[in-house]
Design an enzyme around this catalytic site. Structure first.
Site, PDB file in Angstrom:
ATOM      1  N   ARG A  79       0.569  -0.999  -0.425  1.00 55.51           N
ATOM      2  CA  ARG A  79       0.453  -0.029   0.221  1.00 55.51           C
ATOM      3  C   ARG A  79       0.810   0.986   0.008  1.00 55.51           C
ATOM      4  O   ARG A  79       2.137   1.285   0.611  1.00 55.51           O
ATOM      5  CB  ARG A  79      -0.748   0.211   1.122  1.00 55.51           C
ATOM      6  CG  ARG A  79      -2.151   1.346   1.071  1.00 55.51           C
ATOM      7  CD  ARG A  79      -3.031   0.929   2.705  1.00 55.51           C
ATOM      8  NE  ARG A  79      -2.807   0.859   3.689  1.00 55.51           N
ATOM      9  CZ  ARG A  79      -2.530   1.874   4.620  1.00 55.51           C
ATOM     10  NH1 ARG A  79      -2.704   3.289   3.529  1.00 55.51           N
ATOM     11  NH2 ARG A  79      -1.760   2.054   5.628  1.00 55.51           N
ATOM     12  N   ASN A  81       8.765   0.659   0.578  1.00 55.54           N
ATOM     13  CA  ASN A  81       8.354  -0.113  -0.033  1.00 55.54           C
ATOM     14  C   ASN A  81       8.890   0.170  -0.910  1.00 55.54           C
ATOM     15  O   ASN A  81       9.367  -1.491  -1.401  1.00 55.54           O
ATOM     16  CB  ASN A  81       6.752  -0.734  -1.131  1.00 55.54           C
ATOM     17  CG  ASN A  81       5.763  -1.254   0.839  1.00 55.54           C
ATOM     18  OD1 ASN A  81       6.208  -1.977   1.725  1.00 55.54           O
ATOM     19  ND2 ASN A  81       4.216  -0.879   1.151  1.00 55.54           N
ATOM     20  N   ARG A  95      -5.254  -2.572  -6.094  1.00 56.15           N
ATOM     21  CA  ARG A  95      -5.966  -3.108  -4.778  1.00 56.15           C
ATOM     22  C   ARG A  95      -7.634  -1.509  -4.890  1.00 56.15           C
ATOM     23  O   ARG A  95      -7.624  -0.549  -5.362  1.00 56.15           O
ATOM     24  CB  ARG A  95      -5.743  -3.017  -3.801  1.00 56.15           C
ATOM     25  CG  ARG A  95      -5.143  -1.904  -3.041  1.00 56.15           C
ATOM     26  CD  ARG A  95      -4.545  -1.556  -1.990  1.00 56.15           C
ATOM     27  NE  ARG A  95      -3.358  -2.912  -1.653  1.00 56.15           N
ATOM     28  CZ  ARG A  95      -3.060  -3.127  -0.006  1.00 56.15           C
ATOM     29  NH1 ARG A  95      -3.112  -2.654   0.315  1.00 56.15           N
ATOM     30  NH2 ARG A  95      -2.112  -3.887  -0.530  1.00 56.15           N
ATOM     31  N   SER A 146      -7.031  -1.334   6.794  1.00 56.75           N
ATOM     32  CA  SER A 146      -7.531  -2.634   6.461  1.00 56.75           C
ATOM     33  C   SER A 146      -6.717  -3.728   6.945  1.00 56.75           C
ATOM     34  O   SER A 146      -5.734  -3.223   6.458  1.00 56.75           O
ATOM     35  CB  SER A 146      -7.378  -2.897   4.236  1.00 56.75           C
ATOM     36  OG  SER A 146      -8.331  -0.956   3.961  1.00 56.75           O
ATOM     37  N   SER A 194      -4.550  -7.508   5.871  1.00 58.23           N
ATOM     38  CA  SER A 194      -4.358  -7.686   5.062  1.00 58.23           C
ATOM     39  C   SER A 194      -4.987  -8.622   4.937  1.00 58.23           C
ATOM     40  O   SER A 194      -5.405  -9.169   3.278  1.00 58.23           O
ATOM     41  CB  SER A 194      -2.968  -8.671   5.780  1.00 58.23           C
ATOM     42  OG  SER A 194      -1.660  -8.537   5.633  1.00 58.23           O
ATOM     43  N   GLN A 228       5.692 -10.873   2.269  1.00 54.58           N
ATOM     44  CA  GLN A 228       6.129  -9.403   3.009  1.00 54.58           C
ATOM     45  C   GLN A 228       6.929  -8.793   2.471  1.00 54.58           C
ATOM     46  O   GLN A 228       8.230  -9.361   2.255  1.00 54.58           O
ATOM     47  CB  GLN A 228       5.784  -9.215   4.437  1.00 54.58           C
ATOM     48  CG  GLN A 228       4.792 -10.049   5.849  1.00 54.58           C
ATOM     49  CD  GLN A 228       4.158  -9.682   6.338  1.00 54.58           C
ATOM     50  OE1 GLN A 228       3.132  -8.562   6.407  1.00 54.58           O
ATOM     51  NE2 GLN A 228       4.702  -9.966   7.780  1.00 54.58           N
ATOM     52  N   ARG A 233      16.819 -20.509  36.135  1.00 55.53           N
ATOM     53  CA  ARG A 233      16.683 -19.847  34.515  1.00 55.53           C
ATOM     54  C   ARG A 233      17.301 -20.933  34.298  1.00 55.53           C
ATOM     55  O   ARG A 233      18.643 -21.447  34.413  1.00 55.53           O
ATOM     56  CB  ARG A 233      17.683 -18.720  34.793  1.00 55.53           C
ATOM     57  CG  ARG A 233      17.124 -17.806  35.235  1.00 55.53           C
ATOM     58  CD  ARG A 233      17.676 -16.791  35.996  1.00 55.53           C
ATOM     59  NE  ARG A 233      17.901 -15.731  34.595  1.00 55.53           N
ATOM     60  CZ  ARG A 233      17.190 -14.694  34.273  1.00 55.53           C
ATOM     61  NH1 ARG A 233      15.990 -14.225  34.358  1.00 55.53           N
ATOM     62  NH2 ARG A 233      17.424 -14.532  32.997  1.00 55.53           N
TER      63      ARG A 233
END
Length: 431
Positions: A39, A49, A98, A107, A109, A130, A188
Site C-alpha cells: 500500500r 516499500n 486494489r 484495512s 491483510s 511481506q 533459569r
C-alpha cells in the site's frame, strides 16, 4: 540449514505419515501465486516499500527471490500507488490495483488477500510475501511451498527461533508489578538447555484458497523455520540501517553468483567522473577524479579483480586516458556505439561469461550491459532507465565515491561467498 529444516517438521511427522495430499496425487493442475501487499500509505516510513535499501528498492529484494525461485505461476504486487506499480513491473511482477475499500489504514491483510483471490479464481495457492523481509531467499519459498503441494498442509507460515525470557506487566491499583511468562526465575535454564520459542517473523504466509476464504492459518498448519540471520523486518526508521547491513551480508543478490566477479568494466564519464568538463580561462579542458574512487579500484586489483575503464563519449582524450591509466593502473578503452558487442569481445579474450563480470554504467547506452552483467551498478544520480536496469544503485553520486562504494560491495560479496564455502566444507567434513 539442514538442522533448521529438520526442526521445521518437528511435531508433524505423525500427521504427515497418515495424511492424504491435497495436490500431489490428485492430478489437478494448480496455480500457485506469490502476492506482495504494498500500500502507498505507510505511516512509519513514507513509501517504504520502494525506498532504496542497500541499492535496491525494498520490494525488489522479495520480488527477486520470488521470481528466481521458479515456484510460482504468477507473481503479483497488490498496490494502490502509481510509483509502486512502476517499480513492481520493473522487477518482474504483475500488478493488482486494489480497490479503495481495502486501501484504508484500517484495512487488514486478509481483506486485501481475499479481494485478490476473488478476482483471480484460477489461483489455488497464495503465498503472501511481506515486502519488509529483504533477506528472503528462493530456497525458503521452495521448501515451504513443498509443505503445501507435497505434504498436505493447508497453511504454512515462517518463524524464527528466539531465546528471550519474557515478563508481563501487572497493574494493581496504582502499583505496577511483573510476572514471568516463559521461565521459572528460580531455575533459569541455560541457552543450550532450552529450545527457545518459535515466533512468527512475518516473511511469508502460504494458504490454500479454501483456507483464505475462511480466514488465515486454518486447517492443517505447519511452520517453516528460518535461521535468525534471514529474519529481518522493517517497521520504523531505526530498523533501516540495521536491515541494510544485514541484507548486504545475508541477502539474495540473484541467480548469477556475484562472488565469481573477475572483471569490472567501469564507464569513465558519469561514474568515475561527474560528467562535467571544466574549462580554464586559457581554454584548457579538465575533469576531476576522486581519490576515494581510485582507491576502490586499487582495492579490487589487490584482490585479483581486473578493472577496465571504458568510454563511448568523445570526452576521453588520449591525454586523459593516459593519465587515468597512470593513476589507476587500469587499461582504458575508447568504445564505439556497440558497447555490448565490444564488452563481449573483451570477455571472450579472457574466457569470461557475463556472470563473472561486474559493470558500472550511468545512462541508456549502458542498459544492455547492466542487465547482462552478473553484478551491475549505477551512481545515485543516474537516470531512471539505468537505475531500473542495474542490480545495485549507489548511495553516492558520480565522481564522489560511487565507484569506491561499488568496489566495496564486490569485495564484500566475494568475502561472503568465501566464508559460505568454508562453512559448507566444514559441514561436509562433519557429517
Amino acid at each position: 540449514m539442514a538442522a533448521a529444516r529438520k526442526r521445521t517438521l518437528s511435531g508433524f511427522e505423525d500427521v504427515i505419515d497418515r495424511k492424504t495430499t491435497i495436490f500431489k496425487d490428485s492430478g489437478e493442475k494448480i496455480h500457485v501465486a506469490a502476492l506482495i501487499l504494498a500500500r502507498g500509505g505507510s505511516k512509519g516510513i513514507p513509501l517504504k516499500n520502494i525506498k532504496v535499501l542497500a541499492g535496491v528498492p525494498l520490494i525488489g529484494w522479495v520480488l527477486r527471490a520470488a521470481v528466481d525461485s521458479k515456484q510460482f505461476d504468477s507473481v503479483w504486487v497488490s498496490t494502490d500507488h502509481d510509483n509502486i506499480e512502476k517499480v513492481a513491473k520493473a522487477w518482474g511482477a504483475q500488478v493488482h490495483r486494489r480497490s479503495p475499500e481495502v486501501s484504508k489504514d484500517s484495512s487488514s491483510s486478509l481483506d486485501t488477500i481475499q479481494e485478490f483471490a476473488r478476482l483471480n479464481p484460477e489461483v489455488n495457492v497464495i503465498c503472501h510475501i511481506q515486502a519488509t523481509s529483504p533477506c528472503l531467499h528462493p530456497f525458503h519459498l521452495k521448501e515451504a511451498l513443498e509443505l503445501i503441494t507435497n505434504q498436505g498442509f493447508t497453511s504454512v507460515f515462517a518463524v524464527a527461533r528466539q531465546h528471550h525470557f519474557r515478563w508481563q506487566e501487572v497493574k494493581k491499583g496504582g502499583s505496577v508489578a511483573t510476572k514471568p511468562l516463559n521461565l521459572d526465575p528460580s531455575n533459569r535454564p541455560r541457552r543450550q538447555d532450552w529450545d527457545g520459542e518459535l515466533c512468527e517473523n512475518g516473511s511469508f504466509y502460504i494458504h490454500t484458497r479454501a483456507t483464505i476464504e475462511k480466514g488465515l492459518q486454518g486447517g492443517k498448519w505447519a511452520y517453516y523455520e528460518m535461521l535468525p540471520e534471514y529474519s529481518v523486518d522493517i517497521d520504523v526508521d531505526i530498523d533501516w540501517p540495521v536491515a541494510e547491513q544485514r541484507v548486504l551480508r545475508f541477502g539474495y543478490f540473484g541467480l548469477d553468483k556475484p562472488e565469481a566477479v573477475r572483471l569490472l568494466l567501469c564507464n569513465v564519464s558519469g561514474c568515475l567522473t561527474d560528467g562535467r568538463v571544466l574549462i580554464s580561462v586559457s581554454g584548457e579542458e579538465m575533469v576531476s577524479v576522486n581519490t576515494r574512487d581510485t582507491t576502490g579500484i586499487r582495492m579490487l586489483q589487490g584482490e585479483g579483480v581486473e578493472v577496465i575503464l571504458i568510454s563511448s563519449s568523445e570526452d576521453l582524450t588520449k591525454a586523459l586516458a593516459d593519465k587515468l591509466s597512470q593513476r589507476t593502473g587500469c587499461e582504458v578503452r575508447q568504445l564505439g556505439k556497440d558497447i555490448q558487442g565490444e564488452a563481449k569481445a573483451m570477455m571472450d579474450d579472457r574466457d569470461l561469461g557475463w556472470k563473472e563480470v561486474a559493470y558500472m554504467g550511468n545512462d541508456a547506452p549502458d542498459v544492455d550491459c547492466l542487465n547482462l552483467a552478473g553484478l551491475s551498478a549505477v551512481p545515485r544520480d543516474a537516470p531512471v532507465v539505468a537505475i531500473n536496469a542495474a542490480k545495485y544503485s549507489c548511495h553516492n553520486v558520480a565522481g564522489l565515491g560511487a565507484v569506491r562504494e561499488f568496489s566495496e560491495l564486490i569485495l564484500l560479496l566475494k568475502k561472503k561467498a568465501k566464508s559460505q564455502m568454508e562453512q559448507d566444507r566444514i559441514h561436509r567434513d562433519t557429517f
